[in-house]
Design an enzyme around this catalytic site. Structure first.
Site, PDB file in Angstrom:
ATOM      1  N   HIS A   1       0.850  -1.188   0.000  1.00 45.87           N
ATOM      2  CA  HIS A   1       0.000   0.000   0.000  1.00 45.87           C
ATOM      3  C   HIS A   1       0.887   1.240   0.000  1.00 45.87           C
ATOM      4  O   HIS A   1       1.985   1.214   0.545  1.00 45.87           O
ATOM      5  CB  HIS A   1      -0.911   0.004   1.241  1.00 45.87           C
ATOM      6  CG  HIS A   1      -2.080   0.907   1.096  1.00 45.87           C
ATOM      7  ND1 HIS A   1      -2.034   2.233   1.437  1.00 45.87           N
ATOM      8  CD2 HIS A   1      -3.320   0.684   0.590  1.00 45.87           C
ATOM      9  CE1 HIS A   1      -3.205   2.789   1.161  1.00 45.87           C
ATOM     10  NE2 HIS A   1      -4.000   1.870   0.642  1.00 45.87           N
TER      11      HIS A   1
ATOM     12  N   GLU B   1      -7.772  -5.495  -0.211  1.00 44.02           N
ATOM     13  CA  GLU B   1      -8.302  -6.268  -1.330  1.00 44.02           C
ATOM     14  C   GLU B   1      -8.249  -7.767  -1.115  1.00 44.02           C
ATOM     15  O   GLU B   1      -9.017  -8.512  -1.715  1.00 44.02           O
ATOM     16  CB  GLU B   1      -7.538  -5.913  -2.621  1.00 44.02           C
ATOM     17  CG  GLU B   1      -7.556  -4.451  -2.985  1.00 44.02           C
ATOM     18  CD  GLU B   1      -8.915  -3.951  -3.436  1.00 44.02           C
ATOM     19  OE1 GLU B   1      -9.926  -4.369  -2.845  1.00 44.02           O
ATOM     20  OE2 GLU B   1      -8.967  -3.146  -4.351  1.00 44.02           O
TER      21      GLU B   1
END
Ligand code: CMC
Length: 359
Positions: free
Chosen positions: A246, A301
């Site tokens: 991320h 996700e």
């Protein structure tokens, strides 16, 4: 210049704060774990839109208006079977959203919020060759969406799991799609243009398009004993592991835990949770070994993929479900941008050829 605008502050917002070192997500003054599993989508909508529309009603009435907006949005879905078959699910949903007129008021905001959900259910039905099911405005939003998608009433656990998902992803600081939506809003183009910009940005695999490929990865790995070899080969090829890493989080994405809990709510219907946990553990170990300079952790996700698969969505539809939740953030940010911000128009440094002097 910061590549990818990393670390650049481009807005002040009261909507959400992402603490990438501490691993916290605050949405309008509440830690994510105070909201996920505790409030429904309509309550999240009230929380985020509060102060951005003068005519925003109380939560009970907002729930009613959201139900009415689903009914109105359904009228726009009547062309779903005419959508070119070459479009994938998110492209088809985007095409239906584009039928809604632009505007900057609560009615359009609710039509868009309801629309992304109603269109996702309609596209899912059409792609399975099944007749569309019209909304029931008396039902709770998440329950109605799952009913429209599956054709049968979902269990309370399934509806609660979808609510948890929608609340968990409803806003997340200045992520790529929200930033893009704010740029569009800053031109006063209208809420629909901001939502269309948001969904177009979200669909990329580095942002909201990752959970579909997570399922492909789990399928290809097959038995968990193959995980290490498969992942090492992927890293050796230079591939990115979907569902990991991320820009902001250097620790585990707090949304991953919220969604993992939501998968557990589904109990015996929680799909391949144990398999995924084994793959996750192998992936984290290999990322630590191979990319020691960058703390790469599980992101939202990974468990999104498991949850949405367990709820019956196809991998191709996962990004549409992400957009159901995130459209709330796009709309709130668009209103905040219009209320407080200037036209967003950064500068660039020209590095092209020097103009030729005409002979
Ligand atoms: N798998 C393997 N290596 C990775 C990954 C990954 N998932 N993510 C980053 N890296 C490596 C990257 O190759 C680079 O290594 P090196 O320095 O050796 O070249 C290093 O980590 C830094 O990468 P970066 O591209 O500078 O990181 P970024 O901040 O631009 O990327 C990201 C963030 C999310 C795009 C990236 O982590 C990624 O591609 N992840 C996979 C896709 C994914 O899961 N996307 C969903 C993101 S969460 C949803 C959302 O909030 O948008």
């Amino acid at each position: 210049m910061a590549e990818g605008l990393e670390g650049v502050v481009a807005a002040h917002t009261i909507l959400s704060d992402v603490d990438g070192v501490g691993g916290h997500l605050v949405i309008r003054g509440y830690e994510l774990d105070q909201l996920a599993e505790r409030i429904r989508f309509a309550e999240a909508a009230h929380l985020l839109l509060d102060g951005f529309f003068e005519d925003l009603p109380d939560i009970g009435e907002l729930d009613v208006q959201l139900g009415q907006a689903r009914v109105e949005a359904f009228e726009y879905a009547n062309v779903v079977n005419a959508i070119p078959p070459g479009l994938n699910a998110v492209e088809a949903v985007r095409a239906l959203i584009a039928r809604i007129p632009d505007g900057d008021n609560l009615k359009i905001a609710l039509l868009l919020l309801a629309g992304v959900s109603v269109f996702t259910a309609a596209v899912a039905r059409a792609r399975r060759g099944m007749p569309l099911i019209s909304p029931d405005p008396s039902l709770d939003h998440a329950t109605d969406i799952l009913r429209m998608m599956k054709g049968v009433a979902p269990t309370p656990e399934e509806a609660a799991a979808l609510d948890t998902y929608l609340v968990t992803v409803c806003d997340h600081g200045l992520n790529a799609s929200t930033f893009a939506a704010r740029v569009t809003a800053s031109t006063l183009a209208g809420l629909n243009s901001a939502v269309l910009t948001g969904i177009s940005t979200l669909k990329g695999p580095l942002h909201g398009g990752a959970p579909g490929p997570v399922i492909e990865m789990l399928d290809e790995i097959g038995d968990a004993s193959n995980a290490r070899t498969w992942i090492e080969q992927a890293i050796d090829r230079g591939d990115r592991l979907m569902g990991f890493g991320h820009r902001i989080y250097r620790v585990r994405d707090p949304r991953a835990d919220a969604l993992k809990k939501a998968v557990r709510i589904l109990g015996p219907h929680s799909g391949r949770l144990a398999h995924a946990e084994a793959v996750e553990a192998a992936a984290l170990e290999i990322l630590r070994e191979r990319k020691p300079d960058r703390s790469l952790q599980t992101n939202v996700e990974f468990y999104t993929a498991l949850l949405l698969e367990a709820l019956g969505f196809d991998p191709d539809e996962f990004t549409c479900v992400f957009a159901m939740g995130r459209s709330l953030g796009w709309i709130a940010h668009a209103r905040e941008q219009v209320a407080n911000g200037r036209l967003i128009r950064p500068a660039s440094i020209y590095i092209g050829p020097v103009p030729q002097i005409a002979a």
